[in-house]
Design a protein around this motif. Structure first.
Motif, PDB file in Angstrom:
ATOM      1  N   ARG A 141       0.801  -1.227   0.000  1.00 22.20           N
ATOM      2  CA  ARG A 141       0.000   0.000   0.000  1.00 22.20           C
ATOM      3  C   ARG A 141       0.831   1.273   0.000  1.00 22.20           C
ATOM      4  O   ARG A 141       0.530   2.215  -0.726  1.00 22.20           O
ATOM      5  N   GLN A 142       1.867   1.330   0.813  1.00 23.37           N
ATOM      6  CA  GLN A 142       2.648   2.557   0.894  1.00 23.37           C
ATOM      7  C   GLN A 142       3.341   2.862  -0.435  1.00 23.37           C
ATOM      8  O   GLN A 142       3.385   4.005  -0.873  1.00 23.37           O
ATOM      9  N   VAL A 143       3.864   1.829  -1.101  1.00 21.45           N
ATOM     10  CA  VAL A 143       4.512   2.036  -2.399  1.00 21.45           C
ATOM     11  C   VAL A 143       3.491   2.500  -3.435  1.00 21.45           C
ATOM     12  O   VAL A 143       3.772   3.397  -4.231  1.00 21.45           O
ATOM     13  N   TYR A 144       2.295   1.910  -3.426  1.00 14.96           N
ATOM     14  CA  TYR A 144       1.250   2.360  -4.357  1.00 14.96           C
ATOM     15  C   TYR A 144       0.937   3.835  -4.119  1.00 14.96           C
ATOM     16  O   TYR A 144       0.819   4.616  -5.058  1.00 14.96           O
ATOM     17  N   GLN A 145       0.790   4.212  -2.854  1.00 13.25           N
ATOM     18  CA  GLN A 145       0.485   5.600  -2.529  1.00 13.25           C
ATOM     19  C   GLN A 145       1.614   6.520  -2.990  1.00 13.25           C
ATOM     20  O   GLN A 145       1.355   7.557  -3.608  1.00 13.25           O
ATOM     21  N   GLN A 146       2.861   6.131  -2.739  1.00 16.03           N
ATOM     22  CA  GLN A 146       3.995   6.946  -3.162  1.00 16.03           C
ATOM     23  C   GLN A 146       4.022   7.097  -4.680  1.00 16.03           C
ATOM     24  O   GLN A 146       4.235   8.203  -5.200  1.00 16.03           O
ATOM     25  N   ALA A 147       3.832   6.002  -5.399  1.00 19.51           N
ATOM     26  CA  ALA A 147       3.870   6.044  -6.866  1.00 19.51           C
ATOM     27  C   ALA A 147       2.741   6.910  -7.412  1.00 19.51           C
ATOM     28  O   ALA A 147       2.967   7.766  -8.284  1.00 19.51           O
ATOM     29  N   LEU A 148       1.520   6.705  -6.931  1.00 16.38           N
ATOM     30  CA  LEU A 148       0.382   7.496  -7.408  1.00 16.38           C
ATOM     31  C   LEU A 148       0.573   8.985  -7.124  1.00 16.38           C
ATOM     32  O   LEU A 148       0.318   9.828  -7.985  1.00 16.38           O
ATOM     33  N   LEU A 149       1.049   9.309  -5.917  1.00 19.26           N
ATOM     34  CA  LEU A 149       1.256  10.715  -5.576  1.00 19.26           C
ATOM     35  C   LEU A 149       2.346  11.342  -6.436  1.00 19.26           C
ATOM     36  O   LEU A 149       2.164  12.427  -6.992  1.00 19.26           O
ATOM     37  N   GLU A 150       3.496  10.663  -6.546  1.00 23.35           N
ATOM     38  CA  GLU A 150       4.591  11.242  -7.324  1.00 23.35           C
ATOM     39  C   GLU A 150       4.216  11.416  -8.794  1.00 23.35           C
ATOM     40  O   GLU A 150       4.532  12.434  -9.406  1.00 23.35           O
ATOM     41  N   LEU A 151       3.541  10.438  -9.363  1.00 21.47           N
ATOM     42  CA  LEU A 151       3.223  10.492 -10.788  1.00 21.47           C
ATOM     43  C   LEU A 151       1.982  11.334 -11.094  1.00 21.47           C
ATOM     44  O   LEU A 151       1.741  11.676 -12.255  1.00 21.47           O
ATOM     45  N   SER A 152       1.211  11.698 -10.081  1.00 17.93           N
ATOM     46  CA  SER A 152       0.004  12.502 -10.316  1.00 17.93           C
ATOM     47  C   SER A 152       0.333  13.856 -10.925  1.00 17.93           C
ATOM     48  O   SER A 152      -0.506  14.456 -11.595  1.00 17.93           O
ATOM     49  N   ARG A 153       1.551  14.339 -10.757  1.00 19.46           N
ATOM     50  CA  ARG A 153       1.934  15.639 -11.339  1.00 19.46           C
ATOM     51  C   ARG A 153       1.866  15.622 -12.862  1.00 19.46           C
ATOM     52  O   ARG A 153       1.737  16.668 -13.493  1.00 19.46           O
TER      53      ARG A 153
END
Length: 192
Positions: A141-153
């Protein structure tokens, strides 16, 4: 292939459609949904591994997608002991991943879950970008959250005067997205 800290190099793929929805795949014979991902083979770059995994897991080639972005650094997660194969215990800690954001420039019908003899997914659907993290196995979950947040830009334009994307991850699980399943009668493709 493990690094000195016991992490296996891996890539993750977030595939967008024209509505900024993401590809969400259901693991074969399981009730768990996830993004496509897979290991980096010796001598492969993360980008080469991503395109290989894209073909193996969902039957798409580089002609079907546009590379939009990737995470800057490796994102890591530890795998709980009960999930580690016996022969790897003691050395293996988990995965380190570079995440890629791709945009589908082909048609939905170009997705082929049986592109190989050993499919990873038996169903798929488009889901809103902010996938429900409680639907992801806990240790990822934490990696998914990090990836989604970083790539949302790359997906959402910031509001004027703000540096964060205009959308915030909603709570809860949205089951309104359609699901596409493969038929048992569909023969595996010879494509790799």
């Amino acid at each position: 292939m493990l690094d000195k800290d016991g992490y296996r190099p891996n890539v993750g793929i977030i595939l967008l459609n024209s509505r900024n929805e993401v590809f969400w795949g259901k693991r074969v014979k399981q009730h768990s949904w996830q993004f496509p991902q897979g290991g980096i083979k010796y001598g492969e770059s993360p980008e080469q591994a991503m395109f290989r995994e894209l073909g193996e897991e969902i039957g798409l080639s580089g002609d079907h997608v546009k590379l939009v972005g990737r995470t800057r650094e490796w994102l890591r997660y530890d795998v709980p002991d009960q999930w580690i194969r016996r022969e790897l215990r003691g050395n293996y800690r988990g995965q380190k991943q570079i995440w890629f954001l791709l945009r589908l420039v082909a048609r939905d019908c170009d997705v082929r879950l049986r592109a190989t003899a050993h499919p990873e997914f038996d169903a798929w659907r488009w889901h809103e970008y902010w996938v429900p993290l409680d639907a992801v196995i806990e240790f990822k979950r934490q990696v998914y959250q990090q990836a989604l947040l970083e790539l949302s830009r790359f997906v959402f334009k910031p509001l004027r005067g703000h540096t964060k994307p205009a959308r915030v991850r909603p709570a809860g699980f949205d089951c309104t997205a359609s699901t596409v399943s493969i038929s048992a009668a569909e023969p595996p493709s010879d494509a790799a």
